[in-house]
Design a protein around this motif. Structure first.
Motif, short mmCIF file in Angstrom:
data_model
loop_
_atom_site.label_atom_id
_atom_site.label_comp_id
_atom_site.label_asym_id
_atom_site.label_seq_id
_atom_site.Cartn_x
_atom_site.Cartn_y
_atom_site.Cartn_z
N ILE A 1 -2.19 5.99 0.03
CA ILE A 1 -1.91 7.41 0.45
C ILE A 1 -0.86 7.39 1.26
O ILE A 1 -0.10 8.30 1.16
CB ILE A 1 -3.24 7.96 1.18
CG1 ILE A 1 -4.37 8.30 0.08
CG2 ILE A 1 -2.94 9.08 1.79
CD1 ILE A 1 -5.66 8.49 0.75
N ASP A 2 -0.68 6.39 2.12
CA ASP A 2 0.51 6.45 2.94
C ASP A 2 1.87 6.17 2.36
O ASP A 2 2.71 7.07 2.92
CB ASP A 2 0.13 5.35 4.21
CG ASP A 2 1.13 5.09 5.45
OD1 ASP A 2 1.30 6.44 5.99
OD2 ASP A 2 1.84 4.16 5.41
N GLU B 1 2.38 6.96 -0.58
CA GLU B 1 2.45 8.35 -1.50
C GLU B 1 2.99 9.34 -0.70
O GLU B 1 3.92 10.29 -1.10
CB GLU B 1 1.39 8.68 -2.22
CG GLU B 1 0.91 7.70 -3.23
CD GLU B 1 2.36 7.48 -4.24
OE1 GLU B 1 2.60 8.34 -4.90
OE2 GLU B 1 2.79 6.41 -4.31
N ARG B 2 2.46 9.47 0.46
CA ARG B 2 2.67 10.59 1.69
C ARG B 2 4.19 10.34 2.12
O ARG B 2 4.75 11.31 2.17
CB ARG B 2 1.83 10.35 2.89
CG ARG B 2 2.15 11.59 3.86
CD ARG B 2 1.47 11.73 5.06
NE ARG B 2 0.23 12.18 5.07
CZ ARG B 2 -1.31 11.17 4.93
NH1 ARG B 2 -1.04 10.14 5.12
NH2 ARG B 2 -2.11 11.79 4.70
N LYS B 3 4.89 9.09 2.37
CA LYS B 3 6.13 9.19 2.56
C LYS B 3 7.17 9.25 1.37
O LYS B 3 8.28 9.83 1.52
CB LYS B 3 6.34 7.35 2.94
CG LYS B 3 5.80 7.01 4.29
CD LYS B 3 5.65 5.68 4.44
CE LYS B 3 5.08 5.25 5.90
NZ LYS B 3 5.18 3.84 6.06
N ILE C 1 -0.60 14.03 -3.39
CA ILE C 1 -1.51 13.50 -2.10
C ILE C 1 -2.75 13.99 -1.93
O ILE C 1 -3.70 13.30 -1.54
CB ILE C 1 -0.43 13.73 -1.01
CG1 ILE C 1 -0.88 12.72 0.02
CG2 ILE C 1 -0.47 15.22 -0.58
CD1 ILE C 1 -0.77 11.17 -0.33
N ASN C 2 -3.01 15.40 -2.16
CA ASN C 2 -4.15 16.21 -2.04
C ASN C 2 -5.43 15.67 -2.90
O ASN C 2 -6.57 15.49 -2.52
CB ASN C 2 -4.25 17.44 -2.36
CG ASN C 2 -3.52 18.31 -0.93
OD1 ASN C 2 -3.21 17.49 0.02
ND2 ASN C 2 -3.68 19.57 -1.00
N LEU D 1 -6.44 12.23 -1.16
CA LEU D 1 -7.20 12.44 -0.08
C LEU D 1 -8.40 13.03 -0.38
O LEU D 1 -9.35 12.73 0.38
CB LEU D 1 -6.40 13.62 0.87
CG LEU D 1 -5.14 12.96 1.44
CD1 LEU D 1 -4.21 14.37 1.99
CD2 LEU D 1 -5.40 12.16 2.66
#
Length: 358
Positions: free
Chosen positions: A255-256, A258-260, A266-267, A270
């Motif tokens: 997730i980290d 993909e967030r970058k 991303i949701n 999460l």
């Protein structure tokens, strides 16, 4: 621990175990009846089928354990109420709050077990379950991802495939676009792209590359070309499938990353991440609701309590699915969406317990 605690705790865990042992085989029988023709047709080895159903059991037991727990608590608590055992317990001077203690202990044990399963065991089972289905149980037209797959793999890099075969690591109608300062630098197209796990490289068939120039574009083409890209095959798989097959540590790191990248999905990741924590907590809330609903002796007996319980259970599932989908498909915050069902039913549990104490 007093005798009464041991008695209720034994009934709590025993009824829950029996409920799982009753419904999981039913689920397996239904699944076998639907898929036995394809299993015979594809001559799948018995050992592979047995491993699949082990994964099937773990996957669905984790998915449905709050509902099984809820119904099992209603079942044995209703029986206690009908046998006037609860009246006898409370008449002996034990308060209703003290009466709830073994239920809390049982919910804690089940929740901790479910939490550990969700962190470490369920991801592996989910991967085995989905891999078997993709490889053996779906027709040729369904072995690929049916919807178009578009991913942002970096701040200025985008990929697209029209279809992707997870098992063979092969994508079709592949496009890679590189931007700089919001302007297209070059674009790569390929009819087919295949990932090589040993070399960690991609082979592109019917490869073309167009580099955008100031006055003229530069064209490059080849029947076959091997390249290295800054994305993994997992970036092309269905987003929920990817998240469900990762342990808690791997999922957090994923997730980290993909967030970058600015990944638009991303949701979805999460929601899967937060549900690993919210699902065990729901065991406490549903236990309290079940005790509050079934601790009173009703004229209709156990059937009325089960009817009320089933209505509450399906309402909980409805809330969970609606808000989970809302978070995945909109800007609604995933943490809030995942925890809203627990919050709403937590308030319901408090209200019902206050009435039950009276």
């Amino acid at each position: 621990m007093k005798i009464i605690d041991k008695y209720i705790l034994k009934r709590y865990l025993g009824t829950f175990s029996v409920m799982l042992l009753m419904f999981i085989p039913i689920g397996i029988v239904i699944d076998v009846s639907e898929k036995v023709n394809k299993m015979i047709e594809k001559k799948i080895a018995l050992s592979e089928i047995l491993i699949y159903y082990v994964d099937f059991t773990i996957y669905f037991a984790n998915l449905l354990f709050p509902i099984f727990l809820f119904l099992s608590v209603i079942l044995f608590t209703s029986k206690l109420a009908n046998n006037t055992e609860i009246i006898a317990i409370l008449s002996s001077g034990i308060s209703f709050n003290r009466f709830l203690r073994p239920f809390f202990i049982g919910a804690t044990l089940v929740s901790l077990f479910a939490l550990m399963m969700g962190f470490f065991l369920v991801p592996s089972a989910s991967k085995g379950f989905n891999d078997f289905r993709y490889k053996n149980l779906k027709g040729n037209s369904q072995t690929r991802e049916t919807s178009d797959i578009f991913r942002q793999i970096d701040t200025d890099e985008y990929i697209y495939v029209s279809n992707y075969n997870y098992m063979s690591k092969t994508g079709f109608n592949f496009t890679f676009e590189k931007f700089k300062d919001n302007k297209l630098v070059y674009k790569i197209n390929s009819n087919r792209i295949k990932y090589n796990e040993k070399s960690k490289k991609y082979t592109l068939h019917n490869y073309t590359k167009r580099t955008i120039g100031v006055t003229n574009d530069i064209l490059e083409s080849s029947d076959k070309k091997t390249l290295v890209f800054n994305f993994e095959p997992d970036d092309l798989t269905p987003v929920v499938y990817v998240a469900e097959t990762m342990s808690i540590g791997d999922l957090y790191s994923f997730i980290d990353k993909e967030r970058k990248k600015g990944n638009a999905n991303i949701n979805t990741y999460l929601v899967v991440f937060y549900k690993k924590f919210s699902l065990p907590i729901s065991a406490f809330i549903l236990t309290l609701i079940a005790v509050a609903v079934s601790s009173m002796k009703r004229r209709g007996g156990m059937g009325v309590n089960l009817a009320i319980g089933i209505c509450i259970a399906f309402t909980f599932i409805f809330f969970d699915k609606v808000f989970g989908t809302l978070a995945e498909k909109s800007a609604f915050h995933p943490f809030i969406a995942v925890w809203i069902p627990n919050f709403v039913f937590g308030i319901l549990a408090i209200y019902l317990l206050r009435n039950a104490k009276r």
